[in-house]
Design a protein around this motif. Structure first.
Motif, PDB file in Angstrom:
ATOM      1  N   GLN A 255       9.307   3.433  -4.582  1.00 47.47           N
ATOM      2  CA  GLN A 255       7.903   2.896  -4.764  1.00 47.47           C
ATOM      3  C   GLN A 255       6.879   4.377  -4.639  1.00 47.47           C
ATOM      4  O   GLN A 255       7.333   5.250  -3.849  1.00 47.47           O
ATOM      5  N   PRO A 256       5.869   4.301  -5.428  1.00 43.92           N
ATOM      6  CA  PRO A 256       4.843   5.191  -5.174  1.00 43.92           C
ATOM      7  C   PRO A 256       4.416   5.388  -3.510  1.00 43.92           C
ATOM      8  O   PRO A 256       4.394   4.271  -2.956  1.00 43.92           O
ATOM      9  N   ASP A 257       3.867   6.370  -3.237  1.00 44.58           N
ATOM     10  CA  ASP A 257       3.184   6.367  -1.799  1.00 44.58           C
ATOM     11  C   ASP A 257       1.911   5.636  -1.908  1.00 44.58           C
ATOM     12  O   ASP A 257       0.931   6.605  -1.913  1.00 44.58           O
ATOM     13  N   PHE A 258       1.819   4.359  -1.638  1.00 38.63           N
ATOM     14  CA  PHE A 258       0.643   3.777  -1.938  1.00 38.63           C
ATOM     15  C   PHE A 258      -0.145   4.089  -0.773  1.00 38.63           C
ATOM     16  O   PHE A 258      -1.543   4.217  -0.961  1.00 38.63           O
ATOM     17  N   SER A 259       0.135   4.518   0.558  1.00 40.72           N
ATOM     18  CA  SER A 259      -0.639   4.876   1.826  1.00 40.72           C
ATOM     19  C   SER A 259      -1.394   6.026   1.138  1.00 40.72           C
ATOM     20  O   SER A 259      -2.633   6.350   1.721  1.00 40.72           O
ATOM     21  N   MET A 260      -0.863   7.121   0.574  1.00 36.58           N
ATOM     22  CA  MET A 260      -1.635   8.441  -0.003  1.00 36.58           C
ATOM     23  C   MET A 260      -2.578   7.884  -0.940  1.00 36.58           C
ATOM     24  O   MET A 260      -3.712   8.325  -0.839  1.00 36.58           O
TER      25      MET A 260
END
Length: 321
Positions: A255-260
């Motif tokens: 998954q993409p780095d959602f926190s970023m």
């Protein structure tokens, strides 16, 4: 250009789409820099050594540079070499092994970008980071053992070992077949009742026949319950089974780095599909753009190199209009 610290565009990610954005910026006479935390096309570099793309070579081309291969579908090694040559041809301004830590807008509406090495300012920022950095975890006991990997690389490591492969999409199927052919005793643990719908059409008969003849054991409607040093527990339709095990290859997806993205101020609804304008690729933060697979959120089968190359043109067109 390399000594310049302020740019018209700062691009995060030196994958094919990040490179395509840089080429478009160069065409438009905009100053730019690509910041990449790893190697050039880092995700492709970390793909399995013998991986073959689903797409034809023409659909992976960027910058109008022909991607010439003997076979219609290129492999990982050919792609890595192609993109390196493209970077050389255009003399792309890329800073490798430098991680972006924060992106903020100051009072003058200029982006201030902090990295692991220095600071930059930019009028516009493009996030082209893909989705390969954050694996989807199983969240089970033993997942953190050294024998467990979410990144399958080379089948030789698993020769003559008891290997469990979790997942039945392309990455799982490739890992199962390649390790089996190096002499591994392979067991597949598949959550659904059948192989993944996106399995490459030329590979599907191979894995189906290996399962049918018993060369590869496959448990459908099953899940891994626990991983221990020398064995694993699998929840199957016939109850819990414990089998000997040396390695677990967990091809559970990424998954993409959602926190970023959140840290950069990009709006993420419950669906986790980032908010952006589909005509300009601009997010809710003015001047901050998304390009490539990162736009799809958790739906990582939605966007590929071939159908997101156009993002580069859309973004630069919007910036220069």
């Amino acid at each position: 250009m390399a000594n310049q610290i302020h740019y018209d565009i700062l691009i995060i990610g030196a994958g094919p789409i990040g490179m395509a954005c840089a080429i478009e910026a160069q065409k438009a006479n905009l100053s730019y820099v690509i910041i990449e935390k790893g190697a050039l096309v880092n995700s492709l570099f970390n793909y399995p050594v013998f991986m073959t793309f689903f797409s034809t070579s023409q659909k992976l081309e960027i910058g109008g540079v022909p991607f010439v291969t003997i076979s219609p579908k290129p492999n990982r090694n050919e792609a890595v070499e192609y993109y390196r040559r493209v970077a050389e041809k255009f003399g792309l301004n890329i800073n490798l092994f430098e991680k972006v830590k924060q992106v903020n807008k100051n009072e003058a509406e200029i982006f201030e970008v902090e990295t692991s090495k220095t600071h930059y300012t930019a009028k516009n920022v493009i996030v082209a980071t893909g989705f390969y950095d954050v694996p989807l975890l199983m969240n089970i006991p033993g997942e953190n053992l050294p024998k467990v990997t979410h990144y399958y690389k080379d089948p030789h490591l698993y020769a003559f070992q008891n290997v469990v492969v979790v997942g039945a999409n392309n990455s799982g199927v490739d890992a199962a077949l390649e390790t089996y052919r190096k002499g591994a005793h392979v067991t597949m643990v598949i959550r659904s009742s059948e192989l993944g719908p996106h399995v490459k059409y030329w590979v599907r008969p191979d894995i189906e026949n290996r399962i049918k003849e018993g060369s590869i054991t496959a448990y459908f409607n099953a899940e891994l319950l626990e991983i221990r040093e020398n064995e694993v527990d699998i929840n199957t339709t016939d109850g819990t089974k414990t089998i000997p095990n040396d390695f677990v290859i967990a091809m559970t997806g990424y998954q993409p780095d959602f926190s970023m993205l959140r840290k950069f101020g990009i709006e993420l609804p419950e669906s986790l599909c980032p908010v952006y304008n589909e005509e300009t690729m601009e997010t809710n933060v003015k001047g901050l753009y998304l390009a490539g697979v990162v736009c799809g959120g958790l739906d990582t089968h939605k966007l590929f190199i071939e159908n997101s190359r156009v993002h580069a043109e859309m973004i630069v067109r919007n910036i220069t209009k």
